[in-house]
Design a protein around this motif. Structure first.
Motif, PDB file in Angstrom:
ATOM      1  N   ALA A  16     -52.033 -54.282 -77.631  1.00  0.00           N
ATOM      2  CA  ALA A  16     -50.658 -53.881 -77.941  1.00  0.00           C
ATOM      3  C   ALA A  16     -50.121 -52.937 -76.871  1.00  0.00           C
ATOM      4  O   ALA A  16     -48.958 -53.045 -76.454  1.00  0.00           O
ATOM      5  CB  ALA A  16     -50.594 -53.224 -79.317  1.00  0.00           C
ATOM      6  N   VAL A  32     -44.837 -54.137 -80.282  1.00  0.00           N
ATOM      7  CA  VAL A  32     -45.774 -54.625 -81.286  1.00  0.00           C
ATOM      8  C   VAL A  32     -46.899 -53.614 -81.464  1.00  0.00           C
ATOM      9  O   VAL A  32     -47.311 -52.962 -80.519  1.00  0.00           O
ATOM     10  CB  VAL A  32     -46.360 -56.008 -80.911  1.00  0.00           C
ATOM     11  CG1 VAL A  32     -45.309 -57.084 -80.984  1.00  0.00           C
ATOM     12  CG2 VAL A  32     -47.012 -55.993 -79.555  1.00  0.00           C
ATOM     13  N   MET A  36     -49.436 -55.515 -86.283  1.00  0.00           N
ATOM     14  CA  MET A  36     -48.582 -56.697 -86.071  1.00  0.00           C
ATOM     15  C   MET A  36     -49.341 -57.786 -85.325  1.00  0.00           C
ATOM     16  O   MET A  36     -49.220 -58.972 -85.651  1.00  0.00           O
ATOM     17  CB  MET A  36     -47.327 -56.323 -85.281  1.00  0.00           C
ATOM     18  CG  MET A  36     -46.358 -55.456 -86.018  1.00  0.00           C
ATOM     19  SD  MET A  36     -45.058 -54.955 -84.839  1.00  0.00           S
ATOM     20  CE  MET A  36     -43.953 -54.067 -85.904  1.00  0.00           C
ATOM     21  N   LEU A  37     -50.104 -57.390 -84.309  1.00  0.00           N
ATOM     22  CA  LEU A  37     -50.885 -58.367 -83.555  1.00  0.00           C
ATOM     23  C   LEU A  37     -51.938 -59.023 -84.439  1.00  0.00           C
ATOM     24  O   LEU A  37     -52.123 -60.240 -84.394  1.00  0.00           O
ATOM     25  CB  LEU A  37     -51.552 -57.726 -82.342  1.00  0.00           C
ATOM     26  CG  LEU A  37     -50.636 -57.285 -81.205  1.00  0.00           C
ATOM     27  CD1 LEU A  37     -51.454 -56.706 -80.067  1.00  0.00           C
ATOM     28  CD2 LEU A  37     -49.758 -58.424 -80.716  1.00  0.00           C
ATOM     29  N   ASP A  39     -51.891 -59.450 -87.675  1.00  0.00           N
ATOM     30  CA  ASP A  39     -51.224 -60.369 -88.600  1.00  0.00           C
ATOM     31  C   ASP A  39     -50.769 -61.642 -87.894  1.00  0.00           C
ATOM     32  O   ASP A  39     -50.897 -62.741 -88.425  1.00  0.00           O
ATOM     33  CB  ASP A  39     -50.041 -59.682 -89.280  1.00  0.00           C
ATOM     34  CG  ASP A  39     -50.470 -58.551 -90.202  1.00  0.00           C
ATOM     35  OD1 ASP A  39     -51.673 -58.447 -90.528  1.00  0.00           O
ATOM     36  OD2 ASP A  39     -49.586 -57.764 -90.605  1.00  0.00           O
ATOM     37  N   ARG A  40     -50.268 -61.479 -86.675  1.00  0.00           N
ATOM     38  CA  ARG A  40     -49.785 -62.639 -85.910  1.00  0.00           C
ATOM     39  C   ARG A  40     -50.955 -63.556 -85.548  1.00  0.00           C
ATOM     40  O   ARG A  40     -50.860 -64.776 -85.635  1.00  0.00           O
ATOM     41  CB  ARG A  40     -49.077 -62.132 -84.640  1.00  0.00           C
ATOM     42  CG  ARG A  40     -48.431 -63.181 -83.815  1.00  0.00           C
ATOM     43  CD  ARG A  40     -47.207 -63.749 -84.569  1.00  0.00           C
ATOM     44  NE  ARG A  40     -46.939 -65.068 -84.083  1.00  0.00           N
ATOM     45  CZ  ARG A  40     -47.496 -66.184 -84.544  1.00  0.00           C
ATOM     46  NH1 ARG A  40     -48.347 -66.157 -85.529  1.00  0.00           N
ATOM     47  NH2 ARG A  40     -47.193 -67.339 -84.019  1.00  0.00           N
ATOM     48  N   LEU A  62     -52.231 -63.988 -76.209  1.00  0.00           N
ATOM     49  CA  LEU A  62     -50.927 -63.982 -76.868  1.00  0.00           C
ATOM     50  C   LEU A  62     -49.878 -64.316 -75.828  1.00  0.00           C
ATOM     51  O   LEU A  62     -49.781 -63.657 -74.792  1.00  0.00           O
ATOM     52  CB  LEU A  62     -50.663 -62.624 -77.530  1.00  0.00           C
ATOM     53  CG  LEU A  62     -51.571 -62.387 -78.734  1.00  0.00           C
ATOM     54  CD1 LEU A  62     -51.549 -60.929 -79.156  1.00  0.00           C
ATOM     55  CD2 LEU A  62     -51.170 -63.275 -79.884  1.00  0.00           C
ATOM     56  N   HIS A  64     -45.886 -64.960 -74.836  1.00  0.00           N
ATOM     57  CA  HIS A  64     -44.493 -64.730 -75.204  1.00  0.00           C
ATOM     58  C   HIS A  64     -43.808 -66.097 -75.120  1.00  0.00           C
ATOM     59  O   HIS A  64     -43.759 -66.698 -74.046  1.00  0.00           O
ATOM     60  CB  HIS A  64     -43.828 -63.725 -74.259  1.00  0.00           C
ATOM     61  CG  HIS A  64     -44.285 -62.323 -74.503  1.00  0.00           C
ATOM     62  ND1 HIS A  64     -45.361 -61.771 -73.826  1.00  0.00           N
ATOM     63  CD2 HIS A  64     -43.832 -61.368 -75.352  1.00  0.00           C
ATOM     64  CE1 HIS A  64     -45.537 -60.537 -74.257  1.00  0.00           C
ATOM     65  NE2 HIS A  64     -44.635 -60.263 -75.180  1.00  0.00           N
ATOM     66  N   THR A  75     -41.789 -58.910 -79.401  1.00  0.00           N
ATOM     67  CA  THR A  75     -41.842 -58.817 -80.865  1.00  0.00           C
ATOM     68  C   THR A  75     -42.783 -59.896 -81.399  1.00  0.00           C
ATOM     69  O   THR A  75     -43.016 -60.904 -80.723  1.00  0.00           O
ATOM     70  CB  THR A  75     -40.446 -59.038 -81.485  1.00  0.00           C
ATOM     71  OG1 THR A  75     -39.980 -60.342 -81.121  1.00  0.00           O
ATOM     72  CG2 THR A  75     -39.452 -57.980 -81.018  1.00  0.00           C
ATOM     73  N   PRO A  76     -43.305 -59.713 -82.607  1.00  0.00           N
ATOM     74  CA  PRO A  76     -44.188 -60.741 -83.173  1.00  0.00           C
ATOM     75  C   PRO A  76     -43.518 -62.116 -83.259  1.00  0.00           C
ATOM     76  O   PRO A  76     -44.183 -63.136 -83.077  1.00  0.00           O
ATOM     77  CB  PRO A  76     -44.515 -60.199 -84.566  1.00  0.00           C
ATOM     78  CG  PRO A  76     -44.370 -58.721 -84.440  1.00  0.00           C
ATOM     79  CD  PRO A  76     -43.232 -58.523 -83.467  1.00  0.00           C
ATOM     80  N   LEU A  79     -44.117 -64.114 -80.146  1.00  0.00           N
ATOM     81  CA  LEU A  79     -45.512 -64.261 -79.715  1.00  0.00           C
ATOM     82  C   LEU A  79     -46.145 -65.491 -80.351  1.00  0.00           C
ATOM     83  O   LEU A  79     -45.879 -65.804 -81.512  1.00  0.00           O
ATOM     84  CB  LEU A  79     -46.331 -63.033 -80.113  1.00  0.00           C
ATOM     85  CG  LEU A  79     -46.025 -61.744 -79.357  1.00  0.00           C
ATOM     86  CD1 LEU A  79     -46.824 -60.591 -79.955  1.00  0.00           C
ATOM     87  CD2 LEU A  79     -46.320 -61.892 -77.879  1.00  0.00           C
TER      88      LEU A  79
END
Length: 158
Positions: A16, A32, A36-37, A39-40, A62, A64, A75-76, A79
């Motif tokens: 992050a 992020v 958040m990461l 969860d994504r 990850l 973009h 932002t999630p 991603l």
């Protein structure tokens, strides 16, 4: 980072932080957190969101969807969990162009690919073999010209 159901929180914080620095350098908006990461990543179900490859126990990156260099946000919603091969191949390409490439090469439409194609109103079909039968050739749909300038705006749902 390796995909696992139990992700290393220290590694997520570091990732992050690295994303925040990249976003800062490009002037991108959004931020992020490690949560958040996590969860994504878990929302991907352990699959590359571009090509559908199983990533359980494998290296993940990850991506973009709209690159930071092209005005994408950090932002999630922007991603996607990707295998290293897809992340590198996509690089700074327009997401619709890369989605067309995926469909053309594999015939697969992951949820992400389908959403991108719908969002940008792009049709894609699988590239047929040079040695396809005449009936297969007649069924071919036209795809976006990969060498043309990107006419589509770089906007993606936030």
């Amino acid at each position: 980072m390796i995909y696992q159901d139990q992700l290393d929180f220290a590694a997520l914080r570091q990732y992050a932080s690295a994303l925040k620095e990249r976003a800062k350098l490009t002037g991108a908006t959004g931020e992020v957190s490690a949560v958040m990461l996590r969860d994504r990543i878990l929302a991907s179900g352990g699959r590359c969101e571009w090509c559908g490859r199983n990533l359980v126990g494998a290296e993940i990156e990850l991506d973009h969807v709209v690159s930071l260099a092209k005005g994408g946000s950090n932002t999630p919603a922007n991603l996607a969990v990707a295998c290293p091969a897809c992340n590198r191949r996509k690089a700074q390409k327009h997401p619709a162009r890369f989605a067309v490439e995926i469909v053309s090469e594999t015939g697969l439409r992951t949820d992400l690919v389908a959403r991108v194609l719908t969002h940008y109103c792009v049709e894609a079909s699988r590239q047929l073999s040079l040695f396809s039968s005449p009936s297969e050739t007649q069924e071919r749909e036209e795809t976006e010209n990969a060498d043309a300038a990107d006419p589509l705006p770089y906007r993606w749902g936030e």
